[in-house]
Design a protein around this motif. Structure first.
Motif, PDB file in Angstrom:
ATOM      1  N   ASP A 108      86.892 -17.764 -65.307  1.00  0.00           N
ATOM      2  CA  ASP A 108      86.573 -19.105 -65.037  1.00  0.00           C
ATOM      3  C   ASP A 108      87.420 -19.527 -63.843  1.00  0.00           C
ATOM      4  N   ALA A 109      88.609 -19.075 -63.436  1.00  0.00           N
ATOM      5  CA  ALA A 109      89.428 -19.478 -62.471  1.00  0.00           C
ATOM      6  C   ALA A 109      89.069 -18.860 -61.339  1.00  0.00           C
ATOM      7  N   TRP A 110      88.736 -17.748 -61.124  1.00  0.00           N
ATOM      8  CA  TRP A 110      88.074 -17.140 -59.959  1.00  0.00           C
ATOM      9  C   TRP A 110      86.709 -17.776 -59.550  1.00  0.00           C
ATOM     10  N   ILE A 111      86.017 -18.011 -60.465  1.00  0.00           N
ATOM     11  CA  ILE A 111      84.670 -18.726 -60.284  1.00  0.00           C
ATOM     12  C   ILE A 111      84.986 -20.252 -59.331  1.00  0.00           C
ATOM     13  N   PHE A 112      85.922 -20.662 -60.194  1.00  0.00           N
ATOM     14  CA  PHE A 112      86.213 -22.085 -59.602  1.00  0.00           C
ATOM     15  C   PHE A 112      87.040 -22.055 -58.123  1.00  0.00           C
ATOM     16  N   VAL A 113      87.901 -21.128 -57.949  1.00  0.00           N
ATOM     17  CA  VAL A 113      88.400 -21.104 -56.418  1.00  0.00           C
ATOM     18  C   VAL A 113      87.356 -20.521 -55.520  1.00  0.00           C
ATOM     19  N   GLY A 114      86.853 -19.421 -56.047  1.00  0.00           N
ATOM     20  CA  GLY A 114      86.021 -18.642 -55.072  1.00  0.00           C
ATOM     21  C   GLY A 114      84.913 -19.646 -54.663  1.00  0.00           C
ATOM     22  N   SER A 115      84.264 -20.314 -55.630  1.00  0.00           N
ATOM     23  CA  SER A 115      83.200 -21.265 -55.236  1.00  0.00           C
ATOM     24  C   SER A 115      83.850 -22.522 -54.251  1.00  0.00           C
ATOM     25  N   MET A 116      84.964 -22.788 -54.339  1.00  0.00           N
ATOM     26  CA  MET A 116      85.548 -23.695 -53.294  1.00  0.00           C
ATOM     27  C   MET A 116      85.581 -23.144 -51.992  1.00  0.00           C
ATOM     28  N   LEU A 117      85.982 -21.922 -51.903  1.00  0.00           N
ATOM     29  CA  LEU A 117      86.277 -21.220 -50.727  1.00  0.00           C
ATOM     30  C   LEU A 117      84.963 -20.741 -50.047  1.00  0.00           C
ATOM     31  N   ALA A 118      83.954 -20.674 -50.916  1.00  0.00           N
ATOM     32  CA  ALA A 118      82.437 -20.386 -50.062  1.00  0.00           C
ATOM     33  C   ALA A 118      82.124 -21.466 -49.690  1.00  0.00           C
ATOM     34  N   THR A 119      82.098 -22.467 -50.359  1.00  0.00           N
ATOM     35  CA  THR A 119      81.463 -23.880 -49.983  1.00  0.00           C
ATOM     36  C   THR A 119      82.344 -24.292 -48.761  1.00  0.00           C
ATOM     37  N   TYR A 120      83.740 -24.309 -48.533  1.00  0.00           N
ATOM     38  CA  TYR A 120      84.333 -24.659 -47.351  1.00  0.00           C
ATOM     39  C   TYR A 120      84.073 -23.847 -46.370  1.00  0.00           C
ATOM     40  N   GLY A 121      83.908 -22.388 -46.548  1.00  0.00           N
ATOM     41  CA  GLY A 121      83.189 -21.351 -45.324  1.00  0.00           C
ATOM     42  C   GLY A 121      82.034 -21.814 -44.846  1.00  0.00           C
ATOM     43  N   MET A 122      81.202 -22.058 -45.699  1.00  0.00           N
ATOM     44  CA  MET A 122      79.908 -22.832 -45.567  1.00  0.00           C
ATOM     45  C   MET A 122      79.865 -23.761 -44.533  1.00  0.00           C
ATOM     46  N   ALA A 123      80.864 -24.703 -44.898  1.00  0.00           N
ATOM     47  CA  ALA A 123      80.738 -25.851 -44.026  1.00  0.00           C
ATOM     48  C   ALA A 123      81.402 -25.665 -42.620  1.00  0.00           C
ATOM     49  N   ARG A 124      82.188 -24.484 -42.628  1.00  0.00           N
ATOM     50  CA  ARG A 124      82.879 -24.429 -41.231  1.00  0.00           C
ATOM     51  C   ARG A 124      81.922 -23.420 -40.562  1.00  0.00           C
ATOM     52  N   GLY A 125      81.052 -22.711 -41.091  1.00  0.00           N
ATOM     53  CA  GLY A 125      80.052 -21.923 -40.492  1.00  0.00           C
ATOM     54  C   GLY A 125      80.732 -20.366 -40.491  1.00  0.00           C
ATOM     55  N   TRP A 126      81.552 -20.223 -41.517  1.00  0.00           N
ATOM     56  CA  TRP A 126      81.756 -18.597 -41.392  1.00  0.00           C
ATOM     57  C   TRP A 126      81.089 -17.747 -42.131  1.00  0.00           C
TER      58      TRP A 126
END
Length: 232
Positions: free
Chosen positions: A150-168
């Motif tokens: 659950d912790a990895w899904i939480f953290v990974g999802s935040m990183l993925a969403t932030y990366g999408m916003a940055r265009g990574w």
């Protein structure tokens, strides 16, 4: 009972299991947002927010007395952070779209894909390790189901969403890692529609990674041509 009340309480019986309609609808909004992100369209962000609000209530099964009666605090908490990061992405992409329109290209995608680079991967790696360990400790104390996953899904999802916003471009790879952990966790917790949609997301994510990679190569080739064209 009004339409909102019906949506909140209505269930569908599938193979002997009661499934909330709002879990299905929330995940469909999430899938639509993923498709919008693949196409680099601004509307992906507000559509995703609708799904986040619905799924927040779904994953607090013990609090909202859902058929699963299982609390996934990481899954619920990430919906809140999704909304926060989505506002950031919405504003960022909208600004880029307006700038493109001012330059005479009203139909331009909202972001030009690019690689995160060494500094980006340093950020991703450090947050993934430290964030997952810290969140796992918190979720364990709260009694969350499968705290490490659950912790990895939480953290990974935040990183993925932030990366999408940055265009990574790498944000698609992070989603693949999230889906790989999310499907078995959700199946074990009884959130079957979400597990199925996670598997569907996996196919969309793989396709999105290829699309963004090609878009990056196309943009790089166009920039190279522009640099070779002499100016008057």
């Amino acid at each position: 009972m009004g339409p909102l009340g019906w949506l909140f309480d209505a269930t569908l019986t599938v193979a002997g299991y009661d499934v909330l309609w709002r879990e299905i609808v929330g995940n469909l909004f999430g899938l639509a947002a993923a498709v919008g992100g693949l196409r680099r369209r601004v509307w992906a962000w507000p559509v995703g927010v609708v799904g986040n609000v619905l799924l927040f209530t779904v994953f607090l099964g013990g609090v909202f007395h859902t058929p699963q009666q299982t609390d996934l605090y990481g899954q619920a908490g990430r919906q809140v952070f999704f909304v926060i990061v989505s506002v950031y992405g919405w504003v960022r992409w909208r600004g880029a779209q307006r700038a493109a329109a001012a330059g005479g290209d009203a139909d331009a995608p909202a972001v030009v894909p690019r690689w995160a680079g060494r500094s980006g991967w340093l950020l991703i790696g450090s947050v993934a390790v430290v964030g997952t360990a810290a969140c796992a400790a918190v979720f364990s104390a709260l009694g969350s189901w499968g705290p490490w996953a659950d912790a990895w899904i939480f953290v990974g999802s935040m990183l993925a969403t932030y990366g999408m916003a940055r265009g990574w471009i790498e944000f698609w790879l992070i989603w693949i890692a999230v889906d790989a952990v999310g499907v078995p966790l959700l199946l074990s917790a009884g959130y079957y529609p979400s597990a199925v949609l996670y598997a569907v997301y996996g196919a969309v994510v793989l396709y999105g990674f290829v699309v963004w990679w090609r878009a990056r190569d196309t943009a790089a080739a166009a920039d190279a041509v522009d640099e070779r064209v002499p100016t008057a």
